[in-house]
Write an enzyme that holds these catalytic residues in place. Structure first.
Site, PDB file in Angstrom:
ATOM      1  N   ASN A 193     -49.121 -30.385  20.392  1.00 38.53           N
ATOM      2  CA  ASN A 193     -48.556 -29.812  19.171  1.00 38.53           C
ATOM      3  C   ASN A 193     -47.058 -29.678  19.424  1.00 38.53           C
ATOM      4  OD1 ASN A 193     -47.734 -28.267  17.012  1.00 38.53           O
ATOM      5  ND2 ASN A 193     -48.802 -26.406  17.650  1.00 38.53           N
ATOM      6  N   TRP A 194     -46.300 -30.588  18.842  1.00 37.32           N
ATOM      7  CA  TRP A 194     -44.854 -30.607  19.123  1.00 37.32           C
ATOM      8  C   TRP A 194     -44.095 -29.493  18.395  1.00 37.32           C
ATOM      9  CZ3 TRP A 194     -42.949 -36.437  19.131  1.00 37.32           C
ATOM     10  CH2 TRP A 194     -43.445 -37.063  20.282  1.00 37.32           C
ATOM     11  N   LYS A 195     -44.723 -28.895  17.383  1.00 41.28           N
ATOM     12  CA  LYS A 195     -44.045 -27.862  16.576  1.00 41.28           C
ATOM     13  C   LYS A 195     -42.752 -28.451  15.992  1.00 41.28           C
ATOM     14  CE  LYS A 195     -46.347 -24.527  19.446  1.00 41.28           C
ATOM     15  NZ  LYS A 195     -46.443 -23.180  19.953  1.00 41.28           N
ATOM     16  N   HIS A 240     -52.362 -22.880  12.141  1.00 38.54           N
ATOM     17  CA  HIS A 240     -51.770 -22.456  13.416  1.00 38.54           C
ATOM     18  C   HIS A 240     -51.232 -21.031  13.269  1.00 38.54           C
ATOM     19  CE1 HIS A 240     -49.026 -22.192  16.802  1.00 38.54           C
ATOM     20  NE2 HIS A 240     -49.770 -23.130  17.368  1.00 38.54           N
ATOM     21  N   GLU A 248     -48.574 -19.709  14.132  1.00 38.35           N
ATOM     22  CA  GLU A 248     -47.169 -19.616  13.664  1.00 38.35           C
ATOM     23  C   GLU A 248     -47.102 -19.758  12.149  1.00 38.35           C
ATOM     24  OE1 GLU A 248     -45.740 -22.576  16.386  1.00 38.35           O
ATOM     25  OE2 GLU A 248     -46.109 -21.163  18.025  1.00 38.35           O
ATOM     26  N   GLU A 296     -56.876 -20.202  19.977  1.00 41.96           N
ATOM     27  CA  GLU A 296     -55.570 -19.934  20.564  1.00 41.96           C
ATOM     28  C   GLU A 296     -55.243 -18.444  20.458  1.00 41.96           C
ATOM     29  OE1 GLU A 296     -52.945 -23.654  20.561  1.00 41.96           O
ATOM     30  OE2 GLU A 296     -52.728 -22.755  18.595  1.00 41.96           O
ATOM     31  N   GLY A 308     -46.986 -19.926  23.984  1.00 44.35           N
ATOM     32  CA  GLY A 308     -45.571 -20.011  24.332  1.00 44.35           C
ATOM     33  C   GLY A 308     -45.077 -18.873  25.215  1.00 44.35           C
ATOM     34  N   SER A 342     -50.373 -21.739  26.309  1.00 44.67           N
ATOM     35  CA  SER A 342     -49.798 -21.915  27.647  1.00 44.67           C
ATOM     36  C   SER A 342     -50.695 -22.710  28.599  1.00 44.67           C
ATOM     37  CB  SER A 342     -49.437 -20.562  28.273  1.00 44.67           C
ATOM     38  OG  SER A 342     -48.457 -19.909  27.485  1.00 44.67           O
ATOM     39  N   GLY A 374     -48.786 -26.971  23.451  1.00 44.83           N
ATOM     40  CA  GLY A 374     -47.455 -26.913  22.848  1.00 44.83           C
ATOM     41  C   GLY A 374     -46.400 -27.385  23.835  1.00 44.83           C
ATOM     42  N   GLY A 375     -45.783 -26.441  24.521  1.00 49.09           N
ATOM     43  CA  GLY A 375     -44.669 -26.724  25.437  1.00 49.09           C
ATOM     44  C   GLY A 375     -44.895 -27.926  26.348  1.00 49.09           C
TER      45      GLY A 375
HETATM   46  P1  PGA Z   1     -48.106 -23.480  24.037  1.00 50.63           P
HETATM   47  O1  PGA Z   1     -48.482 -23.680  22.504  1.00 50.63           O
HETATM   48  O2  PGA Z   1     -48.900 -24.482  24.817  1.00 50.63           O
HETATM   49  O3  PGA Z   1     -46.621 -23.734  24.110  1.00 50.63           O
HETATM   50  O4  PGA Z   1     -48.455 -22.080  24.399  1.00 50.63           O
HETATM   51  C1  PGA Z   1     -49.794 -23.924  22.114  1.00 50.63           C
HETATM   52  C2  PGA Z   1     -49.882 -23.985  20.608  1.00 50.63           C
HETATM   53  O5  PGA Z   1     -49.187 -23.232  19.941  1.00 50.63           O
HETATM   54  O6  PGA Z   1     -50.647 -24.789  20.053  1.00 50.63           O
END
Ligand code: PGA
Length: 250
Positions: free
Chosen positions: A9-11, A94, A96, A166, A172, A212, A233-234
């Site tokens: 997930n590149w956001k 998600h 966010e 999640e 993050g 994470s 994500g990251g």
């Molecule tokens: P993260 O993000 O791996 O950076 O914690 C995961 C996500 O939000 O899908």
């Protein structure tokens, strides 16, 4: 029985040029992957991502989809538009989006329907916040998110729907749920699916962990019985890290 899925997930990261660079670097490192490999990227990168991923085992996804077919919905992108780009997956709900953009279980439900109508595979995100966890409300929160977000969907829909558990406090932050915790909570989600939908749905639905997940913890998380994959994500922004996670069983 359930094929593992590792999805990035590149956001709101990467330009088109960076997209091409990343996928070109990633593709040769993951040719022998045993799982479904997905990169969910910003709308503006979709075309570049599709082009760069052509002929590889990488599937491309979007990070959201509008619930309406068309019309006065400034800033939204419809499922038909994604279809035209031959996108395979789409992240829906998600945390966010829920936190910053007013996404609710009701809008999640409508978006999942729109995705399924267009034969897109929804990756539906659920998870509790830190406060909810501290208050012992995790199970209640998950039950509501699953029951309302996925209300009305039938067995065949769950061949396409992927659930991403999640915990919001782990996204993050560098804090990960322990493998045992993540496994138990995902097991609980399966229990909700069995109770509210059907046992066969609980058995076949792929449920991934997100929050994470990285090169250090991926092997332990992926070794858990209930965990069918990861939403990353990251660590999905770096070819070496993402390749390592995709190759978790090598
Ligand atoms: P993260 O993000 O791996 O950076 O914690 C995961 C996500 O939000 O899908």
């Amino acid at each position: 029985m359930r094929k593992p899925i590792i999805a990035g997930n590149w956001k709101m990261n990467k330009t088109m040029a960076e997209t091409k660079e990343m996928i070109t670097a990633l593709a040769p490192k993951i040719v022998n992957a045993d799982c479904d490999v997905v990169l969910c990227v910003p709308y503006t990168d979709l075309q570049a991502a599709k082009k760069a991923a052509k002929g590889t085992n990488i599937k491309i996804g979007a990070e959201n989809v509008g619930w309406a077919e068309k019309g006065a919905f400034t800033g939204e992108v419809s499922a038909e538009m994604l279809n035209e780009l031959k996108v395979t997956y789409v992240i829906i709900g998600h945390s966010e989006r829920r936190q910053y953009f007013g996404e609710t279980d009701a809008t999640v439900n409508m978006r999942v329907q729109a995705a399924l109508n267009a034969k897109l595979k929804p990756i539906v995100c659920v998870g509790e916040t830190e406060t909810e966890r501290e208050n012992g409300e995790t199970e209640k929160v998950l039950e509501k998110q699953i029951c309302e977000g996925l209300k009305g969907f039938k067995s065949k829909d769950f061949d396409k729907i992927v659930i991403a558990y999640e915990p919001v406090w782990a996204i993050g932050t560098g804090k990960t749920a322990t493998a045992t915790d993540a496994n138990n909570t995902i097991g609980y989600i399966r229990h909700i699916l069995a109770k509210k939908f059907h046992k066969s749905i609980a058995e076949k639905t792929r449920i991934e962990y997100g929050g994470s997940m990285n090169v250090k913890n991926c092997k332990e998380l992926m070794a858990q019985e209930e965990i069918d994959g990861g939403l990353i994500g990251g660590a999905s922004l770096k070819p070496d890290d993402f390749a390592f996670i995709v190759n978790y069983n090598k």
